[in-house]
Design an enzyme around this catalytic site. Structure first.
Site, PDB file in Angstrom:
ATOM      1  CE  LYS A   1     -62.785  28.696 -11.739  1.00  0.00           C
ATOM      2  NZ  LYS A   1     -61.550  29.421 -11.583  1.00  0.00           N
TER       3      LYS A   1
ATOM      4  CG  HIS B   1     -58.919  22.201 -10.353  1.00  0.00           C
ATOM      5  ND1 HIS B   1     -58.934  23.317 -11.159  1.00  0.00           N
ATOM      6  CD2 HIS B   1     -58.349  22.582  -9.183  1.00  0.00           C
ATOM      7  CE1 HIS B   1     -58.402  24.333 -10.499  1.00  0.00           C
ATOM      8  NE2 HIS B   1     -58.046  23.911  -9.294  1.00  0.00           N
TER       9      HIS B   1
ATOM     10  CG  ASP C   1     -64.042  32.278 -10.372  1.00  0.00           C
ATOM     11  OD1 ASP C   1     -63.822  32.276  -9.142  1.00  0.00           O
ATOM     12  OD2 ASP C   1     -63.160  32.000 -11.207  1.00  0.00           O
TER      13      ASP C   1
ATOM     14  CB  SER D   1     -62.991  30.084  -7.043  1.00  0.00           C
ATOM     15  OG  SER D   1     -62.206  30.224  -8.185  1.00  0.00           O
TER      16      SER D   1
ATOM     17  NE  ARG E   1     -60.674  34.041  -3.600  1.00  0.00           N
ATOM     18  CZ  ARG E   1     -60.478  32.875  -4.235  1.00  0.00           C
ATOM     19  NH1 ARG E   1     -61.156  32.586  -5.330  1.00  0.00           N
ATOM     20  NH2 ARG E   1     -59.612  32.010  -3.767  1.00  0.00           N
TER      21      ARG E   1
END
Ligand code: IUR
Length: 451
Positions: A189, A84, A163, A185, A170
Protein backbone atom coordinates in the site's frame (compact mmCIF):
# COMPACT_ATOMS: atom_id res chain seq x y z
CA UNK A 1 1.29 -24.06 -17.67
CA UNK A 2 1.08 -22.86 -14.09
CA UNK A 3 -1.71 -24.20 -11.92
CA UNK A 4 -2.91 -22.94 -8.56
CA UNK A 5 -3.06 -26.43 -6.94
CA UNK A 6 0.61 -26.97 -7.98
CA UNK A 7 1.62 -23.65 -6.40
CA UNK A 8 -0.20 -24.50 -3.18
CA UNK A 9 1.50 -27.89 -3.07
CA UNK A 10 4.91 -26.32 -3.68
CA UNK A 11 4.53 -23.86 -0.80
CA UNK A 12 2.92 -26.53 1.39
CA UNK A 13 6.07 -28.65 0.90
CA UNK A 14 8.26 -25.73 1.92
CA UNK A 15 9.62 -24.87 -1.53
CA UNK A 16 10.39 -21.38 -2.76
CA UNK A 17 7.95 -19.84 -5.24
CA UNK A 18 9.44 -18.18 -8.31
CA UNK A 19 8.65 -14.59 -9.31
CA UNK A 20 6.44 -15.90 -12.09
CA UNK A 21 4.52 -18.17 -9.71
CA UNK A 22 3.90 -15.38 -7.18
CA UNK A 23 2.76 -13.07 -9.99
CA UNK A 24 0.37 -15.77 -11.24
CA UNK A 25 -1.11 -16.20 -7.74
CA UNK A 26 -1.58 -12.47 -7.06
CA UNK A 27 -3.09 -11.82 -10.51
CA UNK A 28 -5.56 -14.65 -9.92
CA UNK A 29 -6.46 -13.11 -6.53
CA UNK A 30 -6.93 -9.60 -7.97
CA UNK A 31 -8.97 -10.81 -10.95
CA UNK A 32 -11.01 -13.12 -8.69
CA UNK A 33 -10.30 -16.11 -10.96
CA UNK A 34 -9.16 -18.19 -7.97
CA UNK A 35 -11.49 -19.90 -5.49
CA UNK A 36 -11.48 -18.55 -1.92
CA UNK A 37 -10.60 -22.05 -0.64
CA UNK A 38 -7.47 -22.03 -2.82
CA UNK A 39 -6.44 -18.59 -1.61
CA UNK A 40 -7.07 -19.70 1.98
CA UNK A 41 -4.93 -22.82 1.46
CA UNK A 42 -2.09 -20.77 -0.01
CA UNK A 43 -2.29 -18.29 2.88
CA UNK A 44 -2.05 -21.15 5.37
CA UNK A 45 0.89 -22.68 3.47
CA UNK A 46 2.67 -19.29 3.60
CA UNK A 47 1.82 -18.96 7.30
CA UNK A 48 3.28 -22.42 8.01
CA UNK A 49 6.34 -22.40 5.73
CA UNK A 50 7.15 -18.69 5.51
CA UNK A 51 8.85 -16.95 2.62
CA UNK A 52 12.44 -15.94 1.94
CA UNK A 53 13.13 -12.27 1.41
CA UNK A 54 13.17 -12.45 -2.41
CA UNK A 55 9.70 -14.05 -2.31
CA UNK A 56 8.47 -11.31 0.06
CA UNK A 57 9.80 -8.61 -2.27
CA UNK A 58 8.02 -10.14 -5.26
CA UNK A 59 4.82 -10.66 -3.27
CA UNK A 60 4.91 -7.00 -2.18
CA UNK A 61 5.65 -5.70 -5.67
CA UNK A 62 2.93 -7.80 -7.29
CA UNK A 63 0.38 -6.77 -4.69
CA UNK A 64 1.31 -3.12 -5.26
CA UNK A 65 0.86 -3.54 -9.03
CA UNK A 66 -2.57 -5.18 -8.63
CA UNK A 67 -4.19 -1.72 -8.77
CA UNK A 68 -3.59 1.95 -9.38
CA UNK A 69 -0.15 3.34 -8.50
CA UNK A 70 -0.20 7.04 -7.67
CA UNK A 71 2.07 9.49 -9.46
CA UNK A 72 3.25 12.92 -8.36
CA UNK A 73 4.56 16.05 -10.07
CA UNK A 74 8.29 16.02 -10.78
CA UNK A 75 8.85 19.03 -8.47
CA UNK A 76 7.85 16.86 -5.47
CA UNK A 77 10.55 14.29 -6.17
CA UNK A 78 12.16 13.17 -2.93
CA UNK A 79 9.56 14.93 -0.74
CA UNK A 80 6.58 12.54 -0.65
CA UNK A 81 6.50 10.78 2.74
CA UNK A 82 4.22 8.76 5.01
CA UNK A 83 4.24 6.95 8.34
CA UNK A 84 2.72 3.61 9.27
CA UNK A 85 2.06 2.42 12.79
CA UNK A 86 1.30 -1.18 13.71
CA UNK A 87 -1.47 0.04 16.03
CA UNK A 88 -1.72 1.31 19.56
CA UNK A 89 -3.86 2.78 22.30
CA UNK A 90 -4.23 6.56 22.28
CA UNK A 91 -2.03 6.68 19.17
CA UNK A 92 -2.83 10.08 17.70
CA UNK A 93 0.64 10.63 16.20
CA UNK A 94 -0.67 10.97 12.60
CA UNK A 95 -2.91 13.93 13.49
CA UNK A 96 0.10 15.92 14.67
CA UNK A 97 2.81 14.47 12.44
CA UNK A 98 1.15 14.92 9.02
CA UNK A 99 0.68 18.71 9.39
CA UNK A 100 4.10 19.10 11.07
CA UNK A 101 5.80 17.39 8.11
CA UNK A 102 3.80 19.53 5.66
CA UNK A 103 4.94 22.65 7.54
CA UNK A 104 8.54 21.46 7.10
CA UNK A 105 8.17 21.15 3.31
CA UNK A 106 7.10 17.51 2.83
CA UNK A 107 4.13 16.24 0.83
CA UNK A 108 2.17 13.78 2.96
CA UNK A 109 -0.55 11.66 1.27
CA UNK A 110 -1.32 9.80 4.47
CA UNK A 111 -3.51 6.75 3.89
CA UNK A 112 -4.84 5.60 7.24
CA UNK A 113 -7.08 2.88 8.59
CA UNK A 114 -9.97 2.38 10.96
CA UNK A 115 -9.75 0.95 14.44
CA UNK A 116 -10.15 -2.78 14.92
CA UNK A 117 -10.28 -4.76 18.18
CA UNK A 118 -8.79 -2.63 20.96
CA UNK A 119 -6.64 -0.43 18.71
CA UNK A 120 -7.89 2.95 17.53
CA UNK A 121 -7.90 4.15 13.93
CA UNK A 122 -6.93 7.57 12.64
CA UNK A 123 -9.92 7.71 10.28
CA UNK A 124 -12.40 7.17 13.14
CA UNK A 125 -10.71 9.94 15.15
CA UNK A 126 -10.94 12.41 12.26
CA UNK A 127 -14.57 11.51 11.59
CA UNK A 128 -15.48 12.80 15.03
CA UNK A 129 -14.92 16.28 13.52
CA UNK A 130 -18.22 17.32 11.87
CA UNK A 131 -17.84 17.43 8.08
CA UNK A 132 -14.40 15.75 7.88
CA UNK A 133 -14.42 13.62 4.72
CA UNK A 134 -11.87 10.82 4.59
CA UNK A 135 -13.02 9.78 1.09
CA UNK A 136 -10.98 11.75 -1.44
CA UNK A 137 -10.27 10.80 -5.04
CA UNK A 138 -6.73 10.65 -6.42
CA UNK A 139 -7.30 14.07 -8.10
CA UNK A 140 -8.52 15.60 -4.84
CA UNK A 141 -5.49 14.19 -2.98
CA UNK A 142 -3.24 15.82 -5.57
CA UNK A 143 -5.04 19.17 -5.15
CA UNK A 144 -4.88 19.05 -1.34
CA UNK A 145 -1.20 18.14 -1.35
CA UNK A 146 -0.53 21.02 -3.73
CA UNK A 147 -2.34 23.60 -1.61
CA UNK A 148 -1.93 22.28 1.97
CA UNK A 149 0.89 19.73 1.85
CA UNK A 150 -0.91 16.94 3.73
CA UNK A 151 -4.13 14.98 3.76
CA UNK A 152 -5.35 12.00 5.76
CA UNK A 153 -7.62 9.73 3.75
CA UNK A 154 -8.98 6.19 3.54
CA UNK A 155 -7.75 3.59 1.10
CA UNK A 156 -9.55 3.93 -2.24
CA UNK A 157 -11.17 0.99 -4.06
CA UNK A 158 -8.54 1.09 -6.79
CA UNK A 159 -5.43 0.97 -4.57
CA UNK A 160 -3.98 -2.53 -3.99
CA UNK A 161 -7.20 -4.52 -4.61
CA UNK A 162 -5.28 -7.77 -3.94
CA UNK A 163 -4.76 -6.68 -0.32
CA UNK A 164 -8.48 -6.17 0.24
CA UNK A 165 -9.18 -9.77 -0.82
CA UNK A 166 -6.21 -11.28 0.98
CA UNK A 167 -6.82 -9.35 4.21
CA UNK A 168 -10.44 -10.55 4.46
CA UNK A 169 -9.36 -14.15 3.87
CA UNK A 170 -6.46 -13.89 6.34
CA UNK A 171 -8.96 -12.81 8.94
CA UNK A 172 -11.19 -15.80 8.10
CA UNK A 173 -8.32 -18.32 8.09
CA UNK A 174 -6.32 -17.21 11.17
CA UNK A 175 -3.36 -16.23 9.02
CA UNK A 176 -3.19 -12.54 9.94
CA UNK A 177 -0.02 -12.93 12.02
CA UNK A 178 2.36 -14.04 9.30
CA UNK A 179 5.48 -11.92 8.70
CA UNK A 180 5.47 -12.26 4.88
CA UNK A 181 1.74 -11.53 4.67
CA UNK A 182 1.89 -8.53 7.02
CA UNK A 183 4.90 -7.19 5.13
CA UNK A 184 3.23 -7.61 1.72
CA UNK A 185 0.05 -5.97 2.96
CA UNK A 186 1.62 -2.92 4.60
CA UNK A 187 4.41 -2.18 2.15
CA UNK A 188 2.39 -2.79 -1.05
CA UNK A 189 0.00 0.00 0.00
CA UNK A 190 2.90 2.35 0.72
CA UNK A 191 4.47 1.41 -2.62
CA UNK A 192 1.21 2.32 -4.39
CA UNK A 193 1.52 5.79 -2.82
CA UNK A 194 4.83 6.16 -4.71
CA UNK A 195 6.59 7.42 -1.59
CA UNK A 196 10.08 8.83 -1.43
CA UNK A 197 10.46 7.95 2.26
CA UNK A 198 8.53 5.94 4.83
CA UNK A 199 8.88 5.58 8.58
CA UNK A 200 7.34 2.66 10.44
CA UNK A 201 6.33 2.84 14.08
CA UNK A 202 6.53 -0.82 15.06
CA UNK A 203 5.11 -1.21 18.51
CA UNK A 204 5.83 -3.84 21.13
CA UNK A 205 4.27 -4.42 24.53
CA UNK A 206 1.05 -5.63 26.07
CA UNK A 207 -1.22 -3.46 23.93
CA UNK A 208 0.70 -4.10 20.67
CA UNK A 209 0.44 -6.75 17.93
CA UNK A 210 3.80 -8.14 19.11
CA UNK A 211 4.33 -8.40 22.84
CA UNK A 212 8.13 -8.51 22.92
CA UNK A 213 10.84 -6.34 21.39
CA UNK A 214 12.51 -9.25 19.59
CA UNK A 215 9.50 -10.28 17.51
CA UNK A 216 8.59 -6.65 16.79
CA UNK A 217 12.16 -6.18 15.57
CA UNK A 218 11.83 -9.17 13.23
CA UNK A 219 8.77 -7.54 11.66
CA UNK A 220 10.48 -4.13 11.53
CA UNK A 221 13.48 -5.62 9.68
CA UNK A 222 11.25 -7.30 7.10
CA UNK A 223 9.25 -4.11 6.56
CA UNK A 224 12.35 -1.94 6.21
CA UNK A 225 13.91 -4.39 3.77
CA UNK A 226 10.75 -4.69 1.64
CA UNK A 227 10.28 -0.90 1.56
CA UNK A 228 13.88 -0.27 0.53
CA UNK A 229 13.65 -2.92 -2.17
CA UNK A 230 10.68 -1.06 -3.67
CA UNK A 231 12.87 2.03 -3.82
CA UNK A 232 11.34 3.79 -0.81
CA UNK A 233 13.84 5.04 1.78
CA UNK A 234 12.42 3.13 4.73
CA UNK A 235 13.28 3.30 8.43
CA UNK A 236 11.61 2.05 11.59
CA UNK A 237 11.28 2.98 15.25
CA UNK A 238 10.52 0.28 17.81
CA UNK A 239 8.29 1.89 20.41
CA UNK A 240 6.82 0.69 23.68
CA UNK A 241 3.05 0.19 23.82
CA UNK A 242 2.15 -0.80 27.38
CA UNK A 243 0.25 2.18 28.79
CA UNK A 244 -1.34 4.77 26.47
CA UNK A 245 0.17 7.41 24.20
CA UNK A 246 -0.74 10.71 25.80
CA UNK A 247 -3.53 10.89 28.34
CA UNK A 248 -6.66 10.58 26.18
CA UNK A 249 -8.16 7.49 24.59
CA UNK A 250 -11.32 7.62 22.44
CA UNK A 251 -12.01 9.38 19.19
CA UNK A 252 -13.18 12.92 20.07
CA UNK A 253 -10.95 13.08 23.14
CA UNK A 254 -7.92 12.17 21.03
CA UNK A 255 -8.76 14.91 18.53
CA UNK A 256 -8.84 17.35 21.45
CA UNK A 257 -5.47 16.12 22.74
CA UNK A 258 -4.01 16.40 19.22
CA UNK A 259 -5.28 19.98 18.90
CA UNK A 260 -3.82 20.82 22.32
CA UNK A 261 -0.51 19.32 21.15
CA UNK A 262 -0.64 21.43 17.98
CA UNK A 263 -1.18 24.46 20.25
CA UNK A 264 2.05 23.62 22.08
CA UNK A 265 0.56 21.86 25.11
CA UNK A 266 1.24 18.24 24.15
CA UNK A 267 2.25 15.46 26.52
CA UNK A 268 5.95 14.51 26.47
CA UNK A 269 5.49 10.97 25.15
CA UNK A 270 3.39 12.09 22.17
CA UNK A 271 5.86 14.87 21.36
CA UNK A 272 8.74 12.42 21.58
CA UNK A 273 7.13 10.04 19.10
CA UNK A 274 6.12 12.82 16.71
CA UNK A 275 9.56 14.43 16.71
CA UNK A 276 11.42 11.11 16.38
CA UNK A 277 9.28 9.77 13.51
CA UNK A 278 9.15 13.16 11.79
CA UNK A 279 12.87 13.74 12.41
CA UNK A 280 13.68 10.45 10.67
CA UNK A 281 11.62 11.45 7.62
CA UNK A 282 13.22 14.90 7.40
CA UNK A 283 16.62 13.26 7.52
CA UNK A 284 15.63 10.69 4.87
CA UNK A 285 14.31 13.38 2.50
CA UNK A 286 17.36 15.58 3.04
CA UNK A 287 15.25 18.40 4.54
CA UNK A 288 17.40 17.95 7.67
CA UNK A 289 21.07 17.07 7.76
CA UNK A 290 20.69 14.57 10.60
CA UNK A 291 18.16 13.13 13.01
CA UNK A 292 18.73 15.72 15.69
CA UNK A 293 18.13 18.62 13.30
CA UNK A 294 15.07 16.79 11.97
CA UNK A 295 13.63 16.39 15.46
CA UNK A 296 14.23 20.05 16.20
CA UNK A 297 12.50 21.21 13.00
CA UNK A 298 9.46 19.05 13.73
CA UNK A 299 9.23 20.27 17.36
CA UNK A 300 9.49 23.87 16.21
CA UNK A 301 6.73 23.36 13.63
CA UNK A 302 4.49 22.01 16.39
CA UNK A 303 5.38 24.44 19.19
CA UNK A 304 5.47 27.48 16.89
CA UNK A 305 1.96 26.91 15.46
CA UNK A 306 2.93 26.23 11.81
CA UNK A 307 1.59 22.66 12.07
CA UNK A 308 -1.70 23.87 13.61
CA UNK A 309 -2.25 26.18 10.67
CA UNK A 310 -1.70 23.24 8.23
CA UNK A 311 -4.14 21.15 10.26
CA UNK A 312 -6.77 23.88 9.96
CA UNK A 313 -6.21 24.08 6.19
CA UNK A 314 -6.35 20.29 5.90
CA UNK A 315 -9.69 20.17 7.74
CA UNK A 316 -11.14 22.82 5.42
CA UNK A 317 -9.78 21.04 2.32
CA UNK A 318 -11.38 17.80 3.52
CA UNK A 319 -14.86 19.22 3.99
CA UNK A 320 -14.94 20.84 7.45
CA UNK A 321 -16.80 24.20 7.50
CA UNK A 322 -14.27 27.07 7.83
CA UNK A 323 -16.06 28.33 10.96
CA UNK A 324 -15.79 24.89 12.62
CA UNK A 325 -12.11 24.50 11.69
CA UNK A 326 -11.36 28.01 12.98
CA UNK A 327 -13.14 27.41 16.22
CA UNK A 328 -11.26 24.12 16.89
CA UNK A 329 -7.93 25.78 16.18
CA UNK A 330 -8.50 29.05 18.04
CA UNK A 331 -10.47 28.22 21.19
CA UNK A 332 -10.44 25.47 23.77
CA UNK A 333 -14.22 25.22 23.82
CA UNK A 334 -13.98 21.93 21.95
CA UNK A 335 -17.37 20.59 22.96
CA UNK A 336 -19.14 23.44 21.18
CA UNK A 337 -18.06 21.58 18.03
CA UNK A 338 -17.39 17.96 19.02
CA UNK A 339 -20.06 15.75 20.51
CA UNK A 340 -19.69 15.18 24.24
CA UNK A 341 -20.77 11.90 25.86
CA UNK A 342 -23.86 12.05 28.07
CA UNK A 343 -22.00 11.11 31.27
CA UNK A 344 -18.61 11.80 32.82
CA UNK A 345 -17.50 10.01 35.95
CA UNK A 346 -14.21 10.20 37.82
CA UNK A 347 -12.60 7.10 39.35
CA UNK A 348 -10.80 7.63 42.64
CA UNK A 349 -7.51 6.13 43.79
CA UNK A 350 -8.13 3.32 46.33
CA UNK A 351 -5.02 4.19 48.41
CA UNK A 352 -2.02 6.49 48.69
CA UNK A 353 0.85 5.43 46.44
CA UNK A 354 2.94 5.85 43.35
CA UNK A 355 1.56 5.10 39.86
CA UNK A 356 3.61 2.03 38.87
CA UNK A 357 1.59 1.02 35.84
CA UNK A 358 -1.41 1.99 33.72
CA UNK A 359 -2.71 -0.93 31.70
CA UNK A 360 -3.46 0.48 28.26
CA UNK A 361 -4.78 -2.84 26.97
CA UNK A 362 -7.44 -3.30 29.66
CA UNK A 363 -8.49 0.35 29.36
CA UNK A 364 -8.82 0.05 25.58
CA UNK A 365 -10.76 -3.22 25.84
CA UNK A 366 -13.34 -1.69 28.19
CA UNK A 367 -13.67 1.44 26.04
CA UNK A 368 -14.13 -0.71 22.94
CA UNK A 369 -17.05 -2.51 24.62
CA UNK A 370 -18.55 0.84 25.66
CA UNK A 371 -18.67 1.79 21.97
CA UNK A 372 -15.39 3.64 21.34
CA UNK A 373 -14.16 0.79 19.12
CA UNK A 374 -15.59 -1.95 16.95
CA UNK A 375 -15.42 -5.74 17.18
CA UNK A 376 -15.96 -6.39 13.48
CA UNK A 377 -15.17 -4.39 10.37
CA UNK A 378 -17.69 -1.73 9.28
CA UNK A 379 -19.44 -1.47 12.67
CA UNK A 380 -20.14 2.16 13.64
CA UNK A 381 -18.24 3.64 16.59
CA UNK A 382 -19.40 6.13 19.21
CA UNK A 383 -16.97 9.04 18.80
CA UNK A 384 -17.70 10.58 22.19
CA UNK A 385 -16.89 7.52 24.35
CA UNK A 386 -13.42 7.60 25.87
CA UNK A 387 -11.29 8.27 28.89
CA UNK A 388 -8.87 10.90 30.15
CA UNK A 389 -6.09 9.72 32.40
CA UNK A 390 -5.60 12.30 35.14
CA UNK A 391 -2.29 10.80 36.32
CA UNK A 392 0.93 9.68 34.61
CA UNK A 393 3.37 6.86 35.34
CA UNK A 394 5.52 7.74 38.35
CA UNK A 395 3.05 10.28 39.80
CA UNK A 396 2.28 10.13 43.53
CA UNK A 397 -1.47 9.86 44.22
CA UNK A 398 -3.55 10.18 47.35
CA UNK A 399 -6.40 7.95 48.41
CA UNK A 400 -9.66 9.39 47.03
CA UNK A 401 -8.03 11.61 44.43
CA UNK A 402 -9.37 11.23 40.85
CA UNK A 403 -7.14 9.33 38.42
CA UNK A 404 -9.42 8.66 35.42
CA UNK A 405 -12.37 10.50 33.86
CA UNK A 406 -14.62 8.17 31.90
CA UNK A 407 -16.87 9.59 29.16
CA UNK A 408 -19.77 7.26 28.30
CA UNK A 409 -23.28 7.07 26.91
CA UNK A 410 -26.07 4.75 28.06
CA UNK A 411 -25.81 1.93 28.93
CA UNK A 412 -22.81 2.66 31.12
CA UNK A 413 -20.17 0.20 32.30
CA UNK A 414 -21.38 -3.11 33.77
CA UNK A 415 -20.12 -4.04 37.28
CA UNK A 416 -17.47 -6.31 35.65
CA UNK A 417 -16.33 -3.51 33.35
CA UNK A 418 -16.07 -1.12 36.32
CA UNK A 419 -13.99 -3.77 38.09
CA UNK A 420 -11.70 -4.09 35.07
CA UNK A 421 -11.30 -0.31 34.87
CA UNK A 422 -10.16 -0.17 38.48
CA UNK A 423 -7.42 -2.69 37.60
CA UNK A 424 -5.96 -0.30 35.01
CA UNK A 425 -4.27 1.65 37.82
CA UNK A 426 -1.45 -0.22 39.57
CA UNK A 427 -0.09 1.52 42.66
CA UNK A 428 3.13 0.83 44.55
CA UNK A 429 4.51 2.27 47.75
CA UNK A 430 5.39 5.96 47.60
CA UNK A 431 9.10 6.68 47.82
CA UNK A 432 11.54 9.58 47.60
CA UNK A 433 12.20 10.77 44.03
CA UNK A 434 15.79 9.47 44.06
CA UNK A 435 14.61 5.88 44.68
CA UNK A 436 11.91 5.86 42.01
CA UNK A 437 12.43 3.26 39.26
CA UNK A 438 13.70 4.88 36.04
CA UNK A 439 11.08 5.19 33.28
CA UNK A 440 11.70 2.89 30.33
CA UNK A 441 12.43 4.87 27.15
CA UNK A 442 9.39 5.11 24.85
CA UNK A 443 11.45 4.50 21.70
CA UNK A 444 13.60 1.47 22.38
CA UNK A 445 15.48 1.27 19.09
CA UNK A 446 15.74 2.81 15.63
CA UNK A 447 16.37 0.88 12.42
CA UNK A 448 17.82 3.37 9.99
CA UNK A 449 19.83 2.20 6.98
CA UNK A 450 22.48 4.65 6.00
CA UNK A 451 22.92 5.04 2.25
N1 IUR B 1 -2.17 -3.35 8.68
C1 IUR B 1 -2.14 -3.67 7.37
O1 IUR B 1 -2.28 -2.81 6.51
N2 IUR B 1 -1.93 -4.96 7.02
C2 IUR B 1 -1.75 -5.96 7.93
O2 IUR B 1 -1.56 -7.08 7.56
C3 IUR B 1 -1.80 -5.60 9.30
C4 IUR B 1 -2.02 -4.29 9.66
I1 IUR B 1 -1.59 -7.05 10.74
Amino acid sequence: MLSIPDLIRKKRDGEELSDEEIRFFIRAVASKTIQDCQTGAMLMAIWLKGMVSTEITTLTREMMSSGEVMSWPEKWRGLVVDKHSTGGVGDKVSLVLAPALAACGCKVPMISGRGLAHTGGTLDKLESIPGFNIYQSAEQVLDILDSVGCCIVGQTETLVPADRVLYALRDATSTVDSLPLITGSIISKKGAESLSALVLDVKFGRAALYKDLQSAKELAKRLVEAGNRLGIRTAAALSRMDATIGRCVGNSLEVIESLETLKGNGPDDLMELVSTLGGILLKETGLASDLSEGRKKISEAVIGGAALSRFEDMMKAQGVAPQTARSLCSTSDYFSVLKKAKHQVELQAPADGLVLDLDGLVLAQVLQKLGAGRSKANEPVNHSVGAELLVSLGDPVQKGSPWLRLHYDDPGPSPEQSDQLRKVLVLGPNMPARNKPARQPLVAELLITDP
